[in-house]
Design a protein around this motif. Structure first.
Motif, PDB file in Angstrom:
ATOM      1  N   VAL A  67      11.809  -5.590 -18.839  1.00 20.93           N
ATOM      2  CA  VAL A  67      11.493  -4.723 -17.711  1.00 20.93           C
ATOM      3  C   VAL A  67      12.683  -4.761 -16.758  1.00 20.93           C
ATOM      4  O   VAL A  67      13.107  -5.838 -16.329  1.00 20.93           O
ATOM      5  CB  VAL A  67      10.208  -5.190 -16.984  1.00 20.93           C
ATOM      6  N   VAL A  68      13.227  -3.598 -16.460  1.00 16.90           N
ATOM      7  CA  VAL A  68      14.345  -3.485 -15.517  1.00 16.90           C
ATOM      8  C   VAL A  68      13.761  -3.168 -14.142  1.00 16.90           C
ATOM      9  O   VAL A  68      13.027  -2.193 -13.990  1.00 16.90           O
ATOM     10  CB  VAL A  68      15.347  -2.410 -15.981  1.00 16.90           C
ATOM     11  N   ILE A  69      14.086  -4.016 -13.178  1.00 16.77           N
ATOM     12  CA  ILE A  69      13.476  -3.943 -11.856  1.00 16.77           C
ATOM     13  C   ILE A  69      14.517  -3.509 -10.823  1.00 16.77           C
ATOM     14  O   ILE A  69      15.561  -4.161 -10.679  1.00 16.77           O
ATOM     15  CB  ILE A  69      12.878  -5.316 -11.482  1.00 16.77           C
ATOM     16  N   PRO A  70      14.243  -2.409 -10.111  1.00 17.02           N
ATOM     17  CA  PRO A  70      15.166  -1.972  -9.051  1.00 17.02           C
ATOM     18  C   PRO A  70      15.288  -3.066  -7.990  1.00 17.02           C
ATOM     19  O   PRO A  70      14.381  -3.880  -7.784  1.00 17.02           O
ATOM     20  CB  PRO A  70      14.486  -0.725  -8.475  1.00 17.02           C
ATOM     21  N   ASN A  71      16.400  -3.064  -7.280  1.00 12.94           N
ATOM     22  CA  ASN A  71      16.697  -4.166  -6.371  1.00 12.94           C
ATOM     23  C   ASN A  71      17.546  -3.668  -5.201  1.00 12.94           C
ATOM     24  O   ASN A  71      18.472  -2.888  -5.405  1.00 12.94           O
ATOM     25  CB  ASN A  71      17.450  -5.241  -7.174  1.00 12.94           C
ATOM     26  N   LEU A  72      17.251  -4.129  -4.015  1.00 15.82           N
ATOM     27  CA  LEU A  72      18.038  -3.753  -2.841  1.00 15.82           C
ATOM     28  C   LEU A  72      19.039  -4.823  -2.423  1.00 15.82           C
ATOM     29  O   LEU A  72      19.744  -4.653  -1.436  1.00 15.82           O
ATOM     30  CB  LEU A  72      17.108  -3.423  -1.662  1.00 15.82           C
ATOM     31  N   THR A  73      19.129  -5.936  -3.172  1.00 17.93           N
ATOM     32  CA  THR A  73      20.183  -6.922  -2.925  1.00 17.93           C
ATOM     33  C   THR A  73      21.216  -6.791  -4.034  1.00 17.93           C
ATOM     34  O   THR A  73      21.105  -5.937  -4.911  1.00 17.93           O
ATOM     35  CB  THR A  73      19.614  -8.361  -2.880  1.00 17.93           C
ATOM     36  N   ARG A  74      22.228  -7.647  -4.015  1.00 16.66           N
ATOM     37  CA  ARG A  74      23.280  -7.624  -5.039  1.00 16.66           C
ATOM     38  C   ARG A  74      23.890  -6.234  -5.183  1.00 16.66           C
ATOM     39  O   ARG A  74      24.143  -5.758  -6.282  1.00 16.66           O
ATOM     40  CB  ARG A  74      22.756  -8.115  -6.387  1.00 16.66           C
ATOM     41  N   GLY A  75      24.080  -5.584  -4.035  1.00 10.99           N
ATOM     42  CA  GLY A  75      24.712  -4.269  -4.032  1.00 10.99           C
ATOM     43  C   GLY A  75      23.872  -3.192  -4.698  1.00 10.99           C
ATOM     44  O   GLY A  75      24.394  -2.178  -5.136  1.00 10.99           O
TER      45      GLY A  75
END
Length: 153
Positions: A67-75
């Motif tokens: 599962v690929v999870i969107p993220n607001l850290t790590r750019g």
């Protein structure tokens, strides 16, 4: 091992996939067919994610879910969670599990993930050694809240 074909599961694979999951936990409640079709179709629409299957000829010998999870850290780089790693009981020790995990990690990198992670509840040395040999390191502490009890060892 060279005959192993790894690809995302298709709708036609669902029954065999549910059979393979019996090798993950024979006591687990099997997903009812109608529910399984609905869940599978919802999952297939989840961008970047896949249920990968490993086939030798027509026989499904291994699988894992990524599962690929969107993220607001790590750019804004996403991360991947790998679950339901299973190899058919008659096919263990032949490299199929490591190959399916390598394909999942490759998929994570192709999706721009900055990390791929998995958790196991197993305390068995051979299970932990398997994940280490597949390139995963025990470098974090995991916590969980459960609605269902953990699988039996």
């Amino acid at each position: 091992m060279t005959d192993l074909v790894i690809r995302p599961a298709a709708s036609a694979d669902l029954s065999h996939l549910l059979d393979l999951y019996r090798h993950l936990d024979a006591e687990d409640t099997r997903c009812p067919p109608g529910v399984a079709v609905d869940v599978f179709e919802r999952f297939r629409r989840y961008d970047g994610s896949a249920i990968l299957i490993g086939l030798i000829g027509e026989a499904m010998v291994a699988s894992c879910t990524i599962v690929v999870i969107p993220n607001l850290t790590r750019g804004g780089m996403p991360y991947a969670l790998i679950e339901n790693v299973v190899t058919h009981g008659d096919c263990r020790g032949q490299g199929f599990g490591k190959a399916i995990l390598a394909a999942a990690v490759e998929r994570a990198w192709a999706q721009g993930c900055y990390k791929a992670m998995l958790m196991t509840g197993s305390k068995k040395p051979e299970t932990l050694a398997f994940y280490a040999a597949a390139g995963f390191e025990a470098s974090k502490t995991g916590f969980q809240v459960r609605r269902l009890p953990p699988r039996a060892e």
